[in-house]
Motif scaffolding. Structure first.
Motif, PDB file in Angstrom:
ATOM      1  N   ILE A 114       0.864  -1.179   0.000  1.00  0.00           N
ATOM      2  CA  ILE A 114       0.000   0.000   0.000  1.00  0.00           C
ATOM      3  C   ILE A 114       0.898   1.225   0.000  1.00  0.00           C
ATOM      4  O   ILE A 114       1.927   1.257   0.668  1.00  0.00           O
ATOM      5  CB  ILE A 114      -0.939  -0.004   1.217  1.00  0.00           C
ATOM      6  N   GLY A 115       0.484   2.241  -0.734  1.00  0.00           N
ATOM      7  CA  GLY A 115       1.307   3.452  -0.819  1.00  0.00           C
ATOM      8  C   GLY A 115       2.284   3.315  -1.963  1.00  0.00           C
ATOM      9  O   GLY A 115       1.965   2.749  -2.998  1.00  0.00           O
ATOM     10  N   GLU A 116       3.527   3.805  -1.774  1.00  0.00           N
ATOM     11  CA  GLU A 116       4.558   3.723  -2.816  1.00  0.00           C
ATOM     12  C   GLU A 116       4.019   4.263  -4.140  1.00  0.00           C
ATOM     13  O   GLU A 116       4.167   3.648  -5.192  1.00  0.00           O
ATOM     14  CB  GLU A 116       5.044   2.281  -2.996  1.00  0.00           C
ATOM     15  N   SER A 117       3.384   5.436  -4.101  1.00  0.00           N
ATOM     16  CA  SER A 117       2.690   5.963  -5.279  1.00  0.00           C
ATOM     17  C   SER A 117       3.593   6.147  -6.493  1.00  0.00           C
ATOM     18  O   SER A 117       3.172   5.884  -7.618  1.00  0.00           O
ATOM     19  CB  SER A 117       1.982   7.270  -4.941  1.00  0.00           C
ATOM     20  N   GLU A 118       4.841   6.560  -6.307  1.00  0.00           N
ATOM     21  CA  GLU A 118       5.737   6.735  -7.457  1.00  0.00           C
ATOM     22  C   GLU A 118       6.045   5.396  -8.126  1.00  0.00           C
ATOM     23  O   GLU A 118       6.087   5.298  -9.355  1.00  0.00           O
ATOM     24  CB  GLU A 118       7.027   7.437  -7.036  1.00  0.00           C
ATOM     25  N   LEU A 171       2.348   1.318 -13.802  1.00  0.00           N
ATOM     26  CA  LEU A 171       1.215   1.575 -14.683  1.00  0.00           C
ATOM     27  C   LEU A 171       1.650   1.960 -16.090  1.00  0.00           C
ATOM     28  O   LEU A 171       0.906   1.794 -17.048  1.00  0.00           O
ATOM     29  CB  LEU A 171       0.314   2.663 -14.089  1.00  0.00           C
ATOM     30  N   THR A 172       2.893   2.438 -16.237  1.00  0.00           N
ATOM     31  CA  THR A 172       3.385   2.831 -17.565  1.00  0.00           C
ATOM     32  C   THR A 172       4.030   1.655 -18.312  1.00  0.00           C
ATOM     33  O   THR A 172       4.328   1.787 -19.494  1.00  0.00           O
ATOM     34  CB  THR A 172       4.419   3.964 -17.474  1.00  0.00           C
ATOM     35  N   LEU A 173       4.278   0.551 -17.642  1.00  0.00           N
ATOM     36  CA  LEU A 173       4.918  -0.604 -18.295  1.00  0.00           C
ATOM     37  C   LEU A 173       3.986  -1.291 -19.247  1.00  0.00           C
ATOM     38  O   LEU A 173       2.803  -1.318 -19.085  1.00  0.00           O
ATOM     39  CB  LEU A 173       5.410  -1.606 -17.236  1.00  0.00           C
TER      40      LEU A 173
END
Length: 130
Positions: free
Chosen positions: A118-122, A128-130
């Motif tokens: 949970i978290g680790e937004s970066e 999500l870009t992979l």
């Protein structure tokens, strides 16, 4: 509301356990990474709004190849889990991904193991870009 945003499949997965500050390989696996978005509607005067939170769910299926005997007593000693695996990008290049500080959600010694981050937004944005 829970929404699945993306699913990634990794190759050459290695699950590590950390016991007494020693990192030891626990299993070889083929992890499945699911990225979810949890959204909660907040009612206020007028329109209201949504609060969103992204999280990773990591599933290790029962094709896990354990490198040692594990039982309930083994897990009492573990202070942290880490996962390393290779993801093949659309350009054909493999990228090594590392997931540390996994939170175990369910470990079925005869089936699937699931973890969450949970978290680790970066890091989630990068996935999500992979």
């Amino acid at each position: 509301m829970k929404k699945l945003l993306k699913t990634l499949f990794l190759e050459n997965g290695e699950l590590y356990s950390i016991i007494d500050n020693r990192r030891t390989i626990l299993a070889h696996c083929k992890p499945k990474i699911e990225i979810y978005e949890d959204a909660t509607n907040i009612s206020t005067i007028g329109k209201g709004y949504k609060v969103k939170k992204k999280r990773l769910s990591i599933i290790l299926c029962n094709d896990l190849e354990l490198t040692r005997e594990v039982d309930e007593n083994y897990f009492h000693k573990v202070i942290r889990f880490e996962l390393v695996g290779d993801f093949q990008r659309t350009d054909g290049v493999f990228e090594r991904l590392t997931f540390d500080s996994l939170t175990p959600m369910e470990i079925d010694l005869d089936g699937d193991w699931s973890f969450e981050i949970i978290g680790e937004s970066e890091f989630i944005k990068k996935l999500l870009t992979l």
